[in-house]
Design a protein around this motif. Structure first.
Motif, short mmCIF file in Angstrom:
data_model
loop_
_atom_site.label_atom_id
_atom_site.label_comp_id
_atom_site.label_asym_id
_atom_site.label_seq_id
_atom_site.Cartn_x
_atom_site.Cartn_y
_atom_site.Cartn_z
N TYR A 5 0.85 -1.18 0.00
CA TYR A 5 0.00 0.00 0.00
C TYR A 5 0.89 1.23 0.00
N ALA A 6 0.74 2.06 -1.04
CA ALA A 6 1.52 3.29 -1.17
C ALA A 6 0.56 4.46 -1.19
N ARG A 7 0.91 5.53 -0.44
CA ARG A 7 0.03 6.69 -0.39
C ARG A 7 0.85 7.96 -0.25
N VAL A 8 0.43 8.99 -0.98
CA VAL A 8 0.93 10.34 -0.77
C VAL A 8 -0.28 11.25 -0.54
N SER A 9 -0.03 12.40 0.05
CA SER A 9 -1.14 13.28 0.45
C SER A 9 -1.71 14.12 -0.68
N THR A 10 -0.88 14.49 -1.65
CA THR A 10 -1.37 15.35 -2.72
C THR A 10 -1.03 14.79 -4.08
N ILE A 11 -1.74 15.24 -5.08
CA ILE A 11 -1.53 14.78 -6.45
C ILE A 11 -0.15 15.16 -6.95
N ASP A 12 0.40 16.26 -6.44
CA ASP A 12 1.73 16.72 -6.88
C ASP A 12 2.85 15.82 -6.39
N GLN A 13 2.61 15.09 -5.31
CA GLN A 13 3.67 14.24 -4.76
C GLN A 13 3.83 12.97 -5.58
N ASN A 14 5.02 12.37 -5.44
CA ASN A 14 5.40 11.23 -6.26
C ASN A 14 5.44 9.95 -5.43
N LEU A 15 4.92 8.87 -5.99
CA LEU A 15 4.89 7.56 -5.31
C LEU A 15 6.09 6.68 -5.65
N ASP A 16 6.97 7.11 -6.54
CA ASP A 16 8.03 6.25 -7.07
C ASP A 16 8.88 5.58 -6.00
N LEU A 17 9.33 6.34 -5.00
CA LEU A 17 10.19 5.79 -3.96
C LEU A 17 9.49 4.66 -3.21
N GLN A 18 8.22 4.88 -2.87
CA GLN A 18 7.45 3.85 -2.16
C GLN A 18 7.25 2.62 -3.04
N LEU A 19 6.88 2.85 -4.31
CA LEU A 19 6.61 1.74 -5.22
C LEU A 19 7.85 0.86 -5.42
N GLN A 20 9.02 1.50 -5.56
CA GLN A 20 10.27 0.74 -5.72
C GLN A 20 10.54 -0.12 -4.49
N ALA A 21 10.35 0.48 -3.31
CA ALA A 21 10.59 -0.26 -2.06
C ALA A 21 9.63 -1.43 -1.92
N LEU A 22 8.36 -1.23 -2.28
CA LEU A 22 7.36 -2.29 -2.16
C LEU A 22 7.64 -3.41 -3.16
N GLN A 23 8.05 -3.06 -4.38
CA GLN A 23 8.39 -4.09 -5.37
C GLN A 23 9.63 -4.85 -4.93
N HIS A 24 10.62 -4.14 -4.38
CA HIS A 24 11.83 -4.79 -3.88
C HIS A 24 11.51 -5.75 -2.74
N GLU A 25 10.48 -5.42 -1.99
CA GLU A 25 10.05 -6.26 -0.86
C GLU A 25 9.29 -7.50 -1.33
#
Length: 195
Positions: A5-25
């Motif tokens: 589960y990846a979440r950021v607070s605003t549309i301007d923010q980027n999920l890339d860092l979270q997504l990479q970590a979750l895929q690596h996991e």
């Protein structure tokens, strides 16, 4: 199955860092949301709760990505535990599938609750001390110097015959504020409903 589960607070923010970590996991599915944690209705989080089965694992990048606040976070992790679903927070090094991970999570929650209680206690003590000195909280009564200048201009325009609506437009303030300023200046208003 590992569900991320990846979440950021605003549309301007980027999920890339979270997504990479979750895929690596090793997450098989990753649900993404761009919504404030304070909003109760988070459809992707709800979808996760609907698909989870005993033996699954929910993975987040950090604890604050999951819960609205500490109480909500504890509620969710307890819900996972009741359904025999483990929970992992990558950056916080918490894995509730192990006894040590459960202990760390509960210690973390207890410390956070203790900190909130301490802040609340200090705030109440500060307010009590201020009250003994005769101080009260809140905004000071009256208008700022700038607002007082604007109130004088509003009074002058009103006395020259300008309508409330025109005064508001001229001074770039709301009509309610014009009324408030005129009242502050002691100006009697003929018909408050007039424009």
């Amino acid at each position: 199955m590992k569900v991320g589960y990846a979440r950021v607070s605003t549309i301007d923010q980027n999920l890339d860092l979270q997504l990479q970590a979750l895929q690596h996991e090793g997450c098989v599915q990753v649900f993404q949301e761009k919504v404030s944690s304070g909003i109760k209705d988070r459809p992707e989080l709800q979808r996760i709760l609907e698909i989870l089965r005993p033996g699954d694992e929910v993975v987040v990048w950090k604890l604050d990505r999951l819960g609205r606040d500490l109480a909500h976070l504890v509620e969710l992790v307890n819900l996972f535990s009741d359904k025999h679903i483990s929970f992992t927070s990558i950056n916080d090094k918490i894995d509730t599938s192990t006894p040590a991970g459960k202990l760390i999570f509960h210690i973390f929650c207890s410390l956070a609750e203790f900190e909130r209680a301490q802040i609340r206690e200090r705030t109440m003590a500060g307010l009590a001390a201020a009250k003994l000195k005769g101080c009260t909280g809140g905004k000071p009564k009256g208008l700022t110097e700038e607002a007082q200048r604007t109130a004088r201009v509003a009074e002058s325009l009103y006395k020259e015959g300008y309508a409330i609506k025109l005064i508001a437009e001229e001074l770039s303030i709301s009509r309610q504020t014009v009324y408030k300023y005129l009242e502050y200046r002691g100006v009697s208003i003929a018909n408050k409903n007039s424009i």
